[in-house]
Motif scaffolding. Structure first.
Motif, PDB file in Angstrom:
ATOM      1  N   THR A   1      40.165 -10.328 -66.825  1.00 58.42           N
ATOM      2  CA  THR A   1      40.278 -10.158 -65.374  1.00 58.42           C
ATOM      3  C   THR A   1      40.737  -8.746 -65.035  1.00 58.42           C
ATOM      4  N   ASP A   2      40.613  -8.445 -63.740  1.00 56.04           N
ATOM      5  CA  ASP A   2      41.071  -7.170 -63.202  1.00 56.04           C
ATOM      6  C   ASP A   2      40.461  -5.988 -63.980  1.00 56.04           C
ATOM      7  N   VAL A   3      39.118  -6.063 -64.180  1.00 58.54           N
ATOM      8  CA  VAL A   3      38.407  -4.990 -64.909  1.00 58.54           C
ATOM      9  C   VAL A   3      38.137  -3.840 -63.956  1.00 58.54           C
ATOM     10  N   THR A   4      38.446  -2.609 -64.412  1.00 65.07           N
ATOM     11  CA  THR A   4      38.144  -1.395 -63.631  1.00 65.07           C
ATOM     12  C   THR A   4      37.437  -0.394 -64.533  1.00 65.07           C
TER      13      THR A   4
ATOM     14  N   SER B   1      39.021  12.045 -66.360  1.00 69.22           N
ATOM     15  CA  SER B   1      39.361  13.304 -65.684  1.00 69.22           C
ATOM     16  C   SER B   1      38.984  14.526 -66.505  1.00 69.22           C
ATOM     17  N   ALA B   2      39.039  14.426 -67.824  1.00 72.35           N
ATOM     18  CA  ALA B   2      38.792  15.605 -68.683  1.00 72.35           C
ATOM     19  C   ALA B   2      37.362  15.694 -69.188  1.00 72.35           C
ATOM     20  N   ASP B   3      36.558  14.645 -68.995  1.00 75.97           N
ATOM     21  CA  ASP B   3      35.207  14.620 -69.557  1.00 75.97           C
ATOM     22  C   ASP B   3      34.284  13.923 -68.570  1.00 75.97           C
ATOM     23  N   SER B   4      33.349  14.666 -68.019  1.00 76.91           N
ATOM     24  CA  SER B   4      32.452  14.085 -67.010  1.00 76.91           C
ATOM     25  C   SER B   4      31.454  13.111 -67.608  1.00 76.91           C
ATOM     26  N   ASN B   5      31.313  13.120 -68.927  1.00 72.89           N
ATOM     27  CA  ASN B   5      30.387  12.194 -69.584  1.00 72.89           C
ATOM     28  C   ASN B   5      31.141  11.029 -70.220  1.00 72.89           C
ATOM     29  N   CYS B   6      32.211  10.626 -69.562  1.00 72.99           N
ATOM     30  CA  CYS B   6      33.081   9.584 -70.108  1.00 72.99           C
ATOM     31  C   CYS B   6      33.516   8.651 -68.975  1.00 72.99           C
ATOM     32  N   LEU B   7      33.660   7.357 -69.298  1.00 69.67           N
ATOM     33  CA  LEU B   7      34.239   6.379 -68.370  1.00 69.67           C
ATOM     34  C   LEU B   7      35.451   5.747 -69.031  1.00 69.67           C
ATOM     35  N   LEU B   8      36.512   5.565 -68.263  1.00 69.19           N
ATOM     36  CA  LEU B   8      37.710   4.865 -68.729  1.00 69.19           C
ATOM     37  C   LEU B   8      37.679   3.448 -68.172  1.00 69.19           C
ATOM     38  N   VAL B   9      37.611   2.459 -69.090  1.00 70.92           N
ATOM     39  CA  VAL B   9      37.542   1.042 -68.717  1.00 70.92           C
ATOM     40  C   VAL B   9      38.907   0.406 -69.010  1.00 70.92           C
ATOM     41  N   SER B  10      39.398  -0.388 -68.055  1.00 72.53           N
ATOM     42  CA  SER B  10      40.717  -1.034 -68.189  1.00 72.53           C
ATOM     43  C   SER B  10      40.622  -2.478 -67.706  1.00 72.53           C
ATOM     44  N   TRP B  11      41.401  -3.349 -68.319  1.00 71.93           N
ATOM     45  CA  TRP B  11      41.425  -4.747 -67.877  1.00 71.93           C
ATOM     46  C   TRP B  11      42.778  -5.365 -68.243  1.00 71.93           C
ATOM     47  N   LYS B  12      43.066  -6.447 -67.621  1.00 73.54           N
ATOM     48  CA  LYS B  12      44.344  -7.141 -67.852  1.00 73.54           C
ATOM     49  C   LYS B  12      44.261  -7.948 -69.143  1.00 73.54           C
ATOM     50  N   SER B  13      45.259  -7.794 -69.975  1.00 71.10           N
ATOM     51  CA  SER B  13      45.256  -8.515 -71.256  1.00 71.10           C
ATOM     52  C   SER B  13      45.373 -10.013 -71.028  1.00 71.10           C
ATOM     53  N   LEU B  14      44.851 -10.781 -71.950  1.00 72.26           N
ATOM     54  CA  LEU B  14      44.974 -12.241 -71.871  1.00 72.26           C
ATOM     55  C   LEU B  14      46.451 -12.625 -71.980  1.00 72.26           C
ATOM     56  N   PRO B  15      46.891 -13.653 -71.259  1.00 71.28           N
ATOM     57  CA  PRO B  15      48.288 -14.118 -71.377  1.00 71.28           C
ATOM     58  C   PRO B  15      48.590 -14.533 -72.807  1.00 71.28           C
ATOM     59  N   ALA B  16      49.811 -14.309 -73.231  1.00 66.45           N
ATOM     60  CA  ALA B  16      50.201 -14.645 -74.601  1.00 66.45           C
ATOM     61  C   ALA B  16      50.030 -16.127 -74.882  1.00 66.45           C
ATOM     62  N   SER B  17      50.320 -16.946 -73.867  1.00 68.86           N
ATOM     63  CA  SER B  17      50.182 -18.393 -74.065  1.00 68.86           C
ATOM     64  C   SER B  17      48.734 -18.783 -74.331  1.00 68.86           C
TER      65      SER B  17
END
Length: 435
Positions: free
Chosen positions: A5-8, A13-29
């Motif tokens: 969830t919460d994927v972005t 910023s330093a490389d125009s040929n790059c994308l930074l992908v982020s997401w919320k980690s799965l709950p530990a439970s």
């Protein structure tokens, strides 16, 4: 399995040929619920119209997972999704996110540099535009062209919005090096391969001067001329000649790199008309004024023909006659006459007579005797080849009942039974023309 969830996804910023992908980690439970089969995440991504690529990201002990997608195409929309990976497979992908990579300088150089038109002072060069996916920006601003003479190291620079350029004010018949790159508002892309083109020569405008010559033999003429003034573009010279009087209708061409030429294998005592022109890559330049030169005289090059011997009545005189030397073989202004040599067969020395006619009467003292005859034409340069005849001069008693003759044209003696008082001689053909 749950989807992350919460994927972005955002441009790096330093490389125009790059994308930074982020997401919320799965709950530990939830991870504990998977009972040790959880492996990590897979990021799926693709540009529009392209197949998916994937990047595996192992489990991280933090609240949000991150991954960098590298070596992407600049200024391009990418679709990004994230999936959970277990020992048994992958889970449901997250909702698709769209992100635009940053802008950068063009990623590839123009190629296929080709000369469209070339003349003595300009070269037009074209190339294949770079593909749109390598523009790496909202707009390609144009192309930068570097050019210089091949032996220089300092380049001139010009720009164009078109995939071609016209380079002007160039030097004639000179090699030029050309390099091209594409640029946008971020900067310039990589340079193309070095391309070399050569301007053309201008056509020659002047003719060689002071063309003159003289004969060096009866079949050769020496010709010379001055260099075309102030014109280094002459590759070589061309000598053009033909028979002048009478015209033959056949023209000969001889190329030379020197300022003189000896033309051989010409006809004896024949007038030739000569002109000379310069030649370069554009072809022949103007021809010089014609000069007329004759080959030298020479001895006749052919013998008389059809030599015939006939006894005059019942006397000890014989008349020789022949056809004249052909005018094309006289090789001098006039043929002065003919030389007649004769002797009894077996004698060492010929007797000689000259005549301007094509016949001669000779006294032969001995009957029933073989005589040798030769006839040659001569001019002021000497004596030409001869025609020869051998025959037996019969006794008067043997020849009084017939008319016998011998001709050097090759026919056998024939008998005439008409009883004519003009008895011709019998004999045998010794040979044809002799030099």
């Amino acid at each position: 399995m749950k989807a992350p969830t919460d994927v972005t996804a955002t441009s790096c910023s330093a490389d125009s040929n790059c994308l930074l992908v982020s997401w919320k980690s799965l709950p530990a439970s939830y991870v504990e619920h998977l009972r040790g089969v959880f492996q990590g995440y897979t990021v799926l991504y693709r540009a529009e119209g392209e197949p998916y690529e994937d990047l595996f990201v192992s489990q991280q002990e933090k609240e949000r997972h991150e991954a960098q997608l590298l070596n992407l195409t600049g200024y391009t929309n990418y679709t990004v999704q994230v999936l959970v990976v277990t020992m048994f497979g992958v889970g449901v992908p997250s909702p698709a996110q769209t992100a635009l990579t940053g802008e950068s300088a063009p990623g590839v150089p123009p190629d296929n540099l080709t000369p469209l038109t070339i003349n003595s002072s300009s070269i037009e060069v074209s190339w294949t535009p770079i593909p749109s996916k390598f523009i790496n920006a909202a707009k390609l601003l144009g192309y930068q062209v570097f050019w210089c003479k091949a032996n220089d190291s300092v380049f001139n620079v010009t720009t164009t919005e078109l995939p071609s350029v016209l380079l002007t004010d160039l030097e004639e018949y000179t090699d030029y090096n050309v390099i091209v790159n594409a640029f946008n508002y971020i900067g310039n892309g990589p340079n193309s391969s070095l391309f070399t083109a050569k301007t053309e020569e201008e056509a020659l405008k002047d003719a060689p001067q002071n063309v003159s010559g003289f004969n060096t033999s009866s079949s050769t003429i020496y010709l010379s001329w001055l260099h075309i003034p102030h014109d280094p573009r002459v590759h070589h010279y061309r000598v053009i000649y033909t028979e002048h009087d009478p015209p033959s209708g056949v023209t000969f061409y001889v190329d030379t790199s020197r300022l003189q030429r000896e033309s051989g294998w010409l006809k004896i005592y024949t007038k030739y008309e000569f002109t000379v022109c310069g030649v370069n890559s554009q072809g022949e330049g103007p021809q010089s004024l014609p000069v007329i030169i004759s080959t030298d005289m020479d001895v006749p090059s052919a013998s008389p023909t059809q030599l015939v011997a006939s006894r005059i009545n019942s006397s000890n005189h014989v008349k020789l006659s022949w056809l004249p030397v052909s005018s094309s073989h006289i090789n001098a202004p006039v043929l002065l006459g003919y030389i007649v040599n004769y002797k009894e067969t077996g004698e060492l020395t010929f007797l000689t007579n000259k005549t301007e006619n094509t016949w001669i009467e000779l006294y032969l003292p001995n009957n029933n005797t073989e005589y040798q005859f030769t006839v040659s034409g001569y001019n002021e340069r000497g004596v030409g080849p001869n025609i020869s005849l051998a025959y037996i001069f019969p006794s008067l008693n043997a020849s009084s009942t017939g008319n016998n003759s011998l001709g050097a044209h090759g026919s056998n003696a024939t008998n005439n039974t008409s009883g004519s008082s003009n008895t011709t001689l019998s004999g045998k053909l010794k040979g044809n023309c002799h030099t």
